[in-house]
Design a protein around this motif. Structure first.
Motif, PDB file in Angstrom:
ATOM      1  N   GLY A   1       5.947   9.671 -12.159  1.00  0.00           N
ATOM      2  CA  GLY A   1       5.095  10.103 -13.258  1.00  0.00           C
ATOM      3  C   GLY A   1       5.348   9.322 -14.527  1.00  0.00           C
ATOM      4  O   GLY A   1       4.449   9.184 -15.361  1.00  0.00           O
ATOM      5  N   ARG A   2       6.570   8.804 -14.692  1.00  0.00           N
ATOM      6  CA  ARG A   2       6.878   7.985 -15.866  1.00  0.00           C
ATOM      7  C   ARG A   2       6.969   6.507 -15.510  1.00  0.00           C
ATOM      8  O   ARG A   2       6.676   5.651 -16.329  1.00  0.00           O
ATOM      9  N   PHE A   3       7.415   6.210 -14.300  1.00  0.00           N
ATOM     10  CA  PHE A   3       7.596   4.829 -13.857  1.00  0.00           C
ATOM     11  C   PHE A   3       6.533   4.489 -12.825  1.00  0.00           C
ATOM     12  O   PHE A   3       6.120   5.353 -12.039  1.00  0.00           O
ATOM     13  N   ALA A   4       6.128   3.228 -12.813  1.00  0.00           N
ATOM     14  CA  ALA A   4       5.151   2.769 -11.827  1.00  0.00           C
ATOM     15  C   ALA A   4       5.521   1.371 -11.354  1.00  0.00           C
ATOM     16  O   ALA A   4       5.760   0.477 -12.172  1.00  0.00           O
ATOM     17  N   ILE A   5       5.548   1.197 -10.037  1.00  0.00           N
ATOM     18  CA  ILE A   5       5.880  -0.097  -9.448  1.00  0.00           C
ATOM     19  C   ILE A   5       4.607  -0.708  -8.884  1.00  0.00           C
ATOM     20  O   ILE A   5       3.760  -0.013  -8.318  1.00  0.00           O
ATOM     21  N   SER A   6       4.473  -2.013  -9.055  1.00  0.00           N
ATOM     22  CA  SER A   6       3.294  -2.714  -8.570  1.00  0.00           C
ATOM     23  C   SER A   6       3.661  -4.167  -8.337  1.00  0.00           C
ATOM     24  O   SER A   6       4.786  -4.586  -8.615  1.00  0.00           O
ATOM     25  N   ALA A   7       2.692  -4.935  -7.828  1.00  0.00           N
ATOM     26  CA  ALA A   7       2.961  -6.342  -7.543  1.00  0.00           C
ATOM     27  C   ALA A   7       1.830  -7.227  -8.044  1.00  0.00           C
ATOM     28  O   ALA A   7       0.663  -6.821  -8.031  1.00  0.00           O
ATOM     29  N   ASP A   8       2.212  -8.386  -8.495  1.00  0.00           N
ATOM     30  CA  ASP A   8       1.252  -9.452  -8.796  1.00  0.00           C
ATOM     31  C   ASP A   8       1.510 -10.536  -7.758  1.00  0.00           C
ATOM     32  O   ASP A   8       2.418 -11.348  -7.907  1.00  0.00           O
ATOM     33  N   TYR A   9       0.725 -10.510  -6.683  1.00  0.00           N
ATOM     34  CA  TYR A   9       0.989 -11.415  -5.576  1.00  0.00           C
ATOM     35  C   TYR A   9       0.749 -12.868  -5.960  1.00  0.00           C
ATOM     36  O   TYR A   9       1.391 -13.761  -5.431  1.00  0.00           O
ATOM     37  N   ALA A  10      -0.161 -13.094  -6.854  1.00  0.00           N
ATOM     38  CA  ALA A  10      -0.430 -14.465  -7.290  1.00  0.00           C
ATOM     39  C   ALA A  10       0.775 -15.069  -7.998  1.00  0.00           C
ATOM     40  O   ALA A  10       0.996 -16.282  -7.955  1.00  0.00           O
ATOM     41  N   GLU A  11       1.573 -14.215  -8.642  1.00  0.00           N
ATOM     42  CA  GLU A  11       2.749 -14.662  -9.380  1.00  0.00           C
ATOM     43  C   GLU A  11       4.051 -14.384  -8.625  1.00  0.00           C
ATOM     44  O   GLU A  11       5.126 -14.626  -9.180  1.00  0.00           O
ATOM     45  N   PHE A  12       3.968 -13.867  -7.397  1.00  0.00           N
ATOM     46  CA  PHE A  12       5.166 -13.543  -6.610  1.00  0.00           C
ATOM     47  C   PHE A  12       6.104 -12.635  -7.404  1.00  0.00           C
ATOM     48  O   PHE A  12       7.317 -12.833  -7.401  1.00  0.00           O
ATOM     49  N   THR A  13       5.541 -11.661  -8.063  1.00  0.00           N
ATOM     50  CA  THR A  13       6.301 -10.824  -8.978  1.00  0.00           C
ATOM     51  C   THR A  13       6.057  -9.346  -8.702  1.00  0.00           C
ATOM     52  O   THR A  13       4.916  -8.937  -8.480  1.00  0.00           O
TER      53      THR A  13
ATOM     54  N   ASP B   1       0.804  -1.221   0.000  1.00  0.00           N
ATOM     55  CA  ASP B   1       0.000   0.000   0.000  1.00  0.00           C
ATOM     56  C   ASP B   1       0.836   1.269   0.000  1.00  0.00           C
ATOM     57  O   ASP B   1       0.302   2.374   0.150  1.00  0.00           O
ATOM     58  N   SER B   2       2.139   1.132  -0.189  1.00  0.00           N
ATOM     59  CA  SER B   2       3.003   2.305  -0.190  1.00  0.00           C
ATOM     60  C   SER B   2       4.064   2.157  -1.267  1.00  0.00           C
ATOM     61  O   SER B   2       4.690   1.100  -1.405  1.00  0.00           O
ATOM     62  N   THR B   3       4.249   3.210  -2.028  1.00  0.00           N
ATOM     63  CA  THR B   3       5.289   3.239  -3.047  1.00  0.00           C
ATOM     64  C   THR B   3       6.083   4.534  -2.914  1.00  0.00           C
ATOM     65  O   THR B   3       5.590   5.534  -2.378  1.00  0.00           O
ATOM     66  N   SER B   4       7.296   4.481  -3.414  1.00  0.00           N
ATOM     67  CA  SER B   4       8.132   5.675  -3.426  1.00  0.00           C
ATOM     68  C   SER B   4       8.992   5.622  -4.678  1.00  0.00           C
ATOM     69  O   SER B   4       9.419   4.536  -5.089  1.00  0.00           O
ATOM     70  N   TYR B   5       9.257   6.786  -5.246  1.00  0.00           N
ATOM     71  CA  TYR B   5      10.005   6.863  -6.488  1.00  0.00           C
ATOM     72  C   TYR B   5      11.115   7.899  -6.375  1.00  0.00           C
ATOM     73  O   TYR B   5      11.019   8.856  -5.598  1.00  0.00           O
ATOM     74  N   ALA B   6      12.136   7.707  -7.198  1.00  0.00           N
ATOM     75  CA  ALA B   6      13.116   8.768  -7.368  1.00  0.00           C
ATOM     76  C   ALA B   6      12.381   9.978  -7.937  1.00  0.00           C
ATOM     77  O   ALA B   6      11.514   9.829  -8.811  1.00  0.00           O
ATOM     78  N   ASP B   7      12.729  11.147  -7.445  1.00  0.00           N
ATOM     79  CA  ASP B   7      12.002  12.357  -7.831  1.00  0.00           C
ATOM     80  C   ASP B   7      11.949  12.541  -9.345  1.00  0.00           C
ATOM     81  O   ASP B   7      10.935  12.973  -9.895  1.00  0.00           O
ATOM     82  N   SER B   8      13.035  12.216  -9.997  1.00  0.00           N
ATOM     83  CA  SER B   8      13.127  12.474 -11.438  1.00  0.00           C
ATOM     84  C   SER B   8      12.309  11.490 -12.268  1.00  0.00           C
ATOM     85  O   SER B   8      12.105  11.707 -13.463  1.00  0.00           O
ATOM     86  N   LEU B   9      11.833  10.408 -11.631  1.00  0.00           N
ATOM     87  CA  LEU B   9      11.164   9.355 -12.378  1.00  0.00           C
ATOM     88  C   LEU B   9       9.666   9.272 -12.119  1.00  0.00           C
ATOM     89  O   LEU B   9       8.934   8.622 -12.876  1.00  0.00           O
TER      90      LEU B   9
END
Length: 125
Positions: free
Chosen positions: A65-77, A55-63
């Protein structure tokens, strides 16, 4: 715990890629999982982190808006969607896992105990 990064490749500027980090030997929700990148001759750079709770994400300031991190828990990915890529995004991308990175700062690579092998991303201009 083992991490395996994949999804890198060659893409034209303005294009996109999605990287995957497969986690095995442990439960995905036991770890904060981050992406870093490194260019030869430069220090490893923090890209993004997803908390163990998801429920929490953090990004490098410069990135952000362009990059997005997420998880597929069913696939452990853990996934890293990278959009509007440019030549400066060319690097080897690594995923890493930490029991609780927030204790010492999730942008510090030394807090991560487990690392994947890296996947090369090359953006042609």
């Amino acid at each position: 715990v083992q991490l395996q990064a994949s999804g890198g490749g060659l893409v034209q500027a303005g294009g996109y890629l999605r990287l995957s980090c497969k986690v095995s030997g442990g439960l995905l929700d036991d770890y904060d999982v981050a992406w870093f990148r490194q260019v030869p001759g430069k220090e490893r750079e923090f890209v993004a982190v997803l908390s163990w709770s998801g429920d929490s994400t953090s990004y490098a300031d410069s990135l952000e808006g362009r990059f997005a991190i997420s998880a597929d828990y069913a696939e452990f990915t853990v996934l890293l969607q990278m959009n509007r890529l440019n030549a400066e995004d060319t690097a080897v991308y690594y995923c890493a896992a930490s029991g609780r990175c927030s204790s010492h700062g999730c942008q510090n690579d030394w807090v991560y105990d487990y690392w994947g092998q890296g996947t090369q991303v090359t953006v042609s201009s």
